[in-house]
Design an enzyme around this catalytic site. Structure first.
Site, PDB file in Angstrom:
ATOM      1  CE  LYS A   1     -24.818   5.669  34.884  1.00 34.77           C
ATOM      2  NZ  LYS A   1     -23.617   5.120  35.137  1.00 34.77           N
TER       3      LYS A   1
ATOM      4  CE1 TYR B   1     -23.299   1.743  30.741  1.00 37.52           C
ATOM      5  CE2 TYR B   1     -25.588   1.270  31.638  1.00 37.52           C
ATOM      6  CZ  TYR B   1     -24.436   2.107  31.604  1.00 37.52           C
ATOM      7  OH  TYR B   1     -24.475   3.384  31.980  1.00 37.52           O
TER       8      TYR B   1
ATOM      9  CG  PHE C   1     -19.072  -3.584  36.530  1.00 39.05           C
ATOM     10  CD1 PHE C   1     -19.870  -3.013  35.542  1.00 39.05           C
ATOM     11  CD2 PHE C   1     -17.648  -3.549  36.376  1.00 39.05           C
ATOM     12  CE1 PHE C   1     -19.393  -2.494  34.739  1.00 39.05           C
ATOM     13  CE2 PHE C   1     -17.283  -3.187  35.352  1.00 39.05           C
ATOM     14  CZ  PHE C   1     -18.016  -2.316  34.353  1.00 39.05           C
TER      15      PHE C   1
ATOM     16  CG  HIS D   1     -23.979   7.102  29.961  1.00 33.48           C
ATOM     17  ND1 HIS D   1     -22.802   5.987  29.826  1.00 33.48           N
ATOM     18  CD2 HIS D   1     -24.196   7.166  28.734  1.00 33.48           C
ATOM     19  CE1 HIS D   1     -22.488   5.855  28.663  1.00 33.48           C
ATOM     20  NE2 HIS D   1     -23.067   6.612  27.722  1.00 33.48           N
TER      21      HIS D   1
ATOM     22  CD  GLU E   1     -23.169   5.735  24.428  1.00 31.65           C
ATOM     23  OE1 GLU E   1     -23.206   6.837  24.866  1.00 31.65           O
ATOM     24  OE2 GLU E   1     -22.443   4.926  24.830  1.00 31.65           O
TER      25      GLU E   1
HETATM   26  N1  UDP Z   1     -19.444   0.347  36.808  1.00 28.37           N
HETATM   27  C1  UDP Z   1     -19.724  -0.523  38.059  1.00 28.37           C
HETATM   28  N2  UDP Z   1     -18.595  -0.859  38.739  1.00 28.37           N
HETATM   29  C2  UDP Z   1     -17.101  -0.825  37.963  1.00 28.37           C
HETATM   30  C3  UDP Z   1     -17.023  -0.023  36.898  1.00 28.37           C
HETATM   31  C4  UDP Z   1     -18.020   0.671  36.214  1.00 28.37           C
HETATM   32  O1  UDP Z   1     -20.907  -0.496  38.366  1.00 28.37           O
HETATM   33  O2  UDP Z   1     -16.198  -1.096  38.702  1.00 28.37           O
HETATM   34  C5  UDP Z   1     -20.585   0.976  36.384  1.00 28.37           C
HETATM   35  C6  UDP Z   1     -20.840   2.443  36.422  1.00 28.37           C
HETATM   36  O3  UDP Z   1     -22.214   2.961  36.677  1.00 28.37           O
HETATM   37  C7  UDP Z   1     -20.249   3.105  35.474  1.00 28.37           C
HETATM   38  C8  UDP Z   1     -20.579   1.977  34.078  1.00 28.37           C
HETATM   39  O4  UDP Z   1     -20.603   0.830  34.863  1.00 28.37           O
HETATM   40  O5  UDP Z   1     -20.763   4.324  34.966  1.00 28.37           O
HETATM   41  C9  UDP Z   1     -19.861   2.081  32.934  1.00 28.37           C
HETATM   42  O6  UDP Z   1     -18.551   2.028  33.173  1.00 28.37           O
HETATM   43  P1  UDP Z   1     -17.530   2.631  32.341  1.00 28.37           P
HETATM   44  O7  UDP Z   1     -16.250   2.142  32.664  1.00 28.37           O
HETATM   45  O8  UDP Z   1     -17.841   2.911  31.006  1.00 28.37           O
HETATM   46  O9  UDP Z   1     -17.466   4.199  33.144  1.00 28.37           O
HETATM   47  P2  UDP Z   1     -18.039   5.511  32.674  1.00 28.37           P
HETATM   48  O10 UDP Z   1     -17.549   5.734  31.302  1.00 28.37           O
HETATM   49  O11 UDP Z   1     -19.634   5.688  32.766  1.00 28.37           O
HETATM   50  O12 UDP Z   1     -17.413   6.488  33.437  1.00 28.37           O
END
Ligand code: UDP
Length: 140
Positions: A11, A51, A59, A117, A128
């Site tokens: 990222k 996303y 968020f 990610h 993806e």
């Molecule tokens: N994210 C955020 N705030 C939150 C939760 C997630 O900014 O409260 C962002 C973070 O960059 C995360 C992405 O959204 O990696 C996707 O969220 P996910 O729950 O899918 O988490 P991941 O699979 O990336 O661990």
């Protein structure tokens, strides 16, 4: 067990700090092989599409702004049990909860700027990978 594939993004917080190599080394040390890689500037449309499942989350707008704030490195990783192996070396979404030795514990700045990610299922990995790569760009 046969090799499987997953999708990874280094990222903008990590590319900005010149951590592409350091993060990739942690992925490789975890037994994952980079079979495709490219550095791109994600468009707003790409970030919103990628996303899309989070569209209704509070968020979402900030996340799209962050993911388009600088270059990212999109990668296809191959290895035994690639999805689970990658999730393990990434660590928890919030770096405060991530285990020692994981990428997010080592490098993440915040729950949003969390350096990497990784696909959360084999089904999403395929979606993806197809979102960012043509078949001929992947060389196993
Ligand atoms: N994210 C955020 N705030 C939150 C939760 C997630 O900014 O409260 C962002 C973070 O960059 C995360 C992405 O959204 O990696 C996707 O969220 P996910 O729950 O899918 O988490 P991941 O699979 O990336 O661990």
């Amino acid at each position: 067990m046969a090799a499987t594939r997953t999708f990874s993004i280094i990222k903008p917080d990590a590319t900005r700090r010149n951590l592409t190599g350091a993060v990739t080394k942690m992925l490789e040390d975890a037994g994952l092989r980079v079979v495709a890689s490219k550095r791109i500037q994600m468009t707003r449309e790409q970030a919103e599409g990628f996303y899309g499942v989070h569209r209704e989350r509070p968020f979402f707008a900030d996340l799209v702004a962050f993911m388009t704030s600088g270059p990212v490195v999109v990668q296809v990783l191959e290895g035994e049990d690639a999805v689970a192996r990658n999730r393990e070396v990434m660590g928890a979404t919030n770096p405060e909860n991530a285990a020692e030795g994981t990428i997010r514990k080592t490098y993440a700045e915040s729950i949003e700027a969390n350096s990497v990610h990784g696909s959360d299922s084999a089904e999403n990995a395929k979606i993806e990978i197809d979102f960012f790569f043509k078949p001929e760009e992947i060389v196993g």
